[in-house]
Motif scaffolding. Sequence first.
Motif, PDB file in Angstrom:
ATOM      1  N   GLU A 140       6.712 -38.255  -4.767  1.00  0.00           N
ATOM      2  CA  GLU A 140       5.996 -39.493  -5.092  1.00  0.00           C
ATOM      3  C   GLU A 140       4.655 -39.620  -4.369  1.00  0.00           C
ATOM      4  OE1 GLU A 140       8.924 -42.457  -4.188  1.00  0.00           O
ATOM      5  OE2 GLU A 140      10.078 -42.026  -6.009  1.00  0.00           O
ATOM      6  N   LYS A 141       4.425 -38.811  -3.360  1.00  0.00           N
ATOM      7  CA  LYS A 141       3.168 -38.863  -2.607  1.00  0.00           C
ATOM      8  C   LYS A 141       2.071 -38.031  -3.260  1.00  0.00           C
ATOM      9  CE  LYS A 141       5.523 -39.862   1.655  1.00  0.00           C
ATOM     10  NZ  LYS A 141       5.784 -39.509   3.029  1.00  0.00           N
ATOM     11  N   PHE A 142       2.410 -37.375  -4.371  1.00  0.00           N
ATOM     12  CA  PHE A 142       1.461 -36.529  -5.091  1.00  0.00           C
ATOM     13  C   PHE A 142       1.265 -37.072  -6.496  1.00  0.00           C
ATOM     14  CE2 PHE A 142       3.284 -33.841  -1.815  1.00  0.00           C
ATOM     15  CZ  PHE A 142       2.163 -33.212  -1.294  1.00  0.00           C
ATOM     16  N   ASP A 143       0.261 -36.554  -7.178  1.00  0.00           N
ATOM     17  CA  ASP A 143       0.061 -36.835  -8.593  1.00  0.00           C
ATOM     18  C   ASP A 143       1.074 -35.957  -9.331  1.00  0.00           C
ATOM     19  OD1 ASP A 143      -0.858 -37.374 -11.134  1.00  0.00           O
ATOM     20  OD2 ASP A 143      -2.806 -36.417 -10.856  1.00  0.00           O
ATOM     21  N   TYR A 144       2.046 -36.556 -10.006  1.00  0.00           N
ATOM     22  CA  TYR A 144       3.128 -35.784 -10.606  1.00  0.00           C
ATOM     23  C   TYR A 144       3.546 -36.383 -11.935  1.00  0.00           C
ATOM     24  CZ  TYR A 144       6.428 -39.486  -9.492  1.00  0.00           C
ATOM     25  OH  TYR A 144       7.093 -40.681  -9.453  1.00  0.00           O
ATOM     26  N   ARG A 145       4.328 -35.601 -12.660  1.00  0.00           N
ATOM     27  CA  ARG A 145       5.031 -36.117 -13.829  1.00  0.00           C
ATOM     28  C   ARG A 145       6.429 -35.502 -13.843  1.00  0.00           C
ATOM     29  NH1 ARG A 145       1.357 -32.838 -18.006  1.00  0.00           N
ATOM     30  NH2 ARG A 145       2.746 -31.086 -18.361  1.00  0.00           N
ATOM     31  N   LYS A 146       7.380 -36.292 -14.324  1.00  0.00           N
ATOM     32  CA  LYS A 146       8.770 -35.837 -14.415  1.00  0.00           C
ATOM     33  C   LYS A 146       8.936 -34.995 -15.659  1.00  0.00           C
ATOM     34  CE  LYS A 146      11.683 -39.244 -12.172  1.00  0.00           C
ATOM     35  NZ  LYS A 146      12.735 -40.248 -12.379  1.00  0.00           N
ATOM     36  N   GLU A 147       9.722 -33.968 -15.510  1.00  0.00           N
ATOM     37  CA  GLU A 147      10.148 -33.148 -16.645  1.00  0.00           C
ATOM     38  C   GLU A 147      11.652 -33.385 -16.787  1.00  0.00           C
ATOM     39  OE1 GLU A 147       7.937 -30.283 -18.254  1.00  0.00           O
ATOM     40  OE2 GLU A 147       6.701 -32.033 -17.839  1.00  0.00           O
ATOM     41  N   GLY A 148      12.421 -32.410 -17.167  1.00  0.00           N
ATOM     42  CA  GLY A 148      13.849 -32.585 -17.412  1.00  0.00           C
ATOM     43  C   GLY A 148      14.714 -32.543 -16.169  1.00  0.00           C
ATOM     44  N   LEU A 149      15.961 -32.941 -16.359  1.00  0.00           N
ATOM     45  CA  LEU A 149      16.990 -32.882 -15.326  1.00  0.00           C
ATOM     46  C   LEU A 149      17.938 -31.748 -15.695  1.00  0.00           C
ATOM     47  CD1 LEU A 149      18.284 -34.246 -12.806  1.00  0.00           C
ATOM     48  CD2 LEU A 149      19.659 -35.579 -14.416  1.00  0.00           C
ATOM     49  N   ASN A 150      18.189 -30.854 -14.727  1.00  0.00           N
ATOM     50  CA  ASN A 150      19.044 -29.702 -14.961  1.00  0.00           C
ATOM     51  C   ASN A 150      20.258 -29.804 -14.039  1.00  0.00           C
ATOM     52  OD1 ASN A 150      20.050 -27.204 -15.702  1.00  0.00           O
ATOM     53  ND2 ASN A 150      18.512 -26.035 -14.581  1.00  0.00           N
ATOM     54  N   GLU A 151      21.434 -30.003 -14.621  1.00  0.00           N
ATOM     55  CA  GLU A 151      22.668 -30.084 -13.839  1.00  0.00           C
ATOM     56  C   GLU A 151      23.469 -28.810 -14.068  1.00  0.00           C
ATOM     57  OE1 GLU A 151      24.747 -33.866 -13.722  1.00  0.00           O
ATOM     58  OE2 GLU A 151      23.144 -34.726 -14.949  1.00  0.00           O
ATOM     59  N   PHE A 152      23.890 -28.167 -12.973  1.00  0.00           N
ATOM     60  CA  PHE A 152      24.638 -26.917 -13.095  1.00  0.00           C
ATOM     61  C   PHE A 152      25.378 -26.618 -11.800  1.00  0.00           C
ATOM     62  CE2 PHE A 152      20.513 -25.914 -11.399  1.00  0.00           C
ATOM     63  CZ  PHE A 152      20.738 -24.914 -10.478  1.00  0.00           C
ATOM     64  N   GLU A 153      26.224 -25.599 -11.872  1.00  0.00           N
ATOM     65  CA  GLU A 153      26.963 -25.138 -10.704  1.00  0.00           C
ATOM     66  C   GLU A 153      26.467 -23.742 -10.348  1.00  0.00           C
ATOM     67  OE1 GLU A 153      31.553 -24.063  -9.782  1.00  0.00           O
ATOM     68  OE2 GLU A 153      31.162 -26.064 -10.623  1.00  0.00           O
ATOM     69  N   THR A 154      26.188 -23.520  -9.065  1.00  0.00           N
ATOM     70  CA  THR A 154      25.723 -22.212  -8.616  1.00  0.00           C
ATOM     71  C   THR A 154      26.895 -21.232  -8.559  1.00  0.00           C
ATOM     72  OG1 THR A 154      26.084 -22.612  -6.255  1.00  0.00           O
ATOM     73  CG2 THR A 154      23.947 -23.316  -7.174  1.00  0.00           C
TER      74      THR A 154
END
Length: 171
Positions: A140-154
Amino acid sequence: MGVVIETGRLKIVPFEMGHLEEYVSAFDGEITKYQYPDPFASVAAAQETLQGFMDLMHQNEMLFLSILTQDGGFLGGVEVHGIQEECPELGIWIKKGEQQKGYAWEALAGVLKFTDGSYRKEWYVFEADIRNVGSMRLVEKFDYRKEGLNEFETETGKRLRLQRFLIRRSR
């Protein structure tokens, strides 16, 4: 590679094996709880992996850097993977006891300024587990944009919920 990035409080330099034991002891289960990698199984395993990163840095494929205090105290690491790609990926960690002091922001801002001057990339990928409050606040301290959320198990059974961000270069 002669990268030296100096900020107000930090010196960010290529990783050297002289920091191997500090790196291994600090890169523990608590630090890696919400990261894809796990702690190293041994110092020898760490040495092999980190040497591979050093080799990639010498081939100009990535930046593999140590975050140090101005007097040389080891604080953590920062990487820029795929530095030749359109959107390189950022990674950063700060050892326990030194977190929440602004070091991650200062280091990342310094690295972005350096890479902007040397590599001219506009966007950088940064992934953070949504449960990792510190990393989410860092973005949040940078200029950013959200992309997708990736949920997985390593492979080792860790469940991750990685929010992908694109961080814009420094200006």
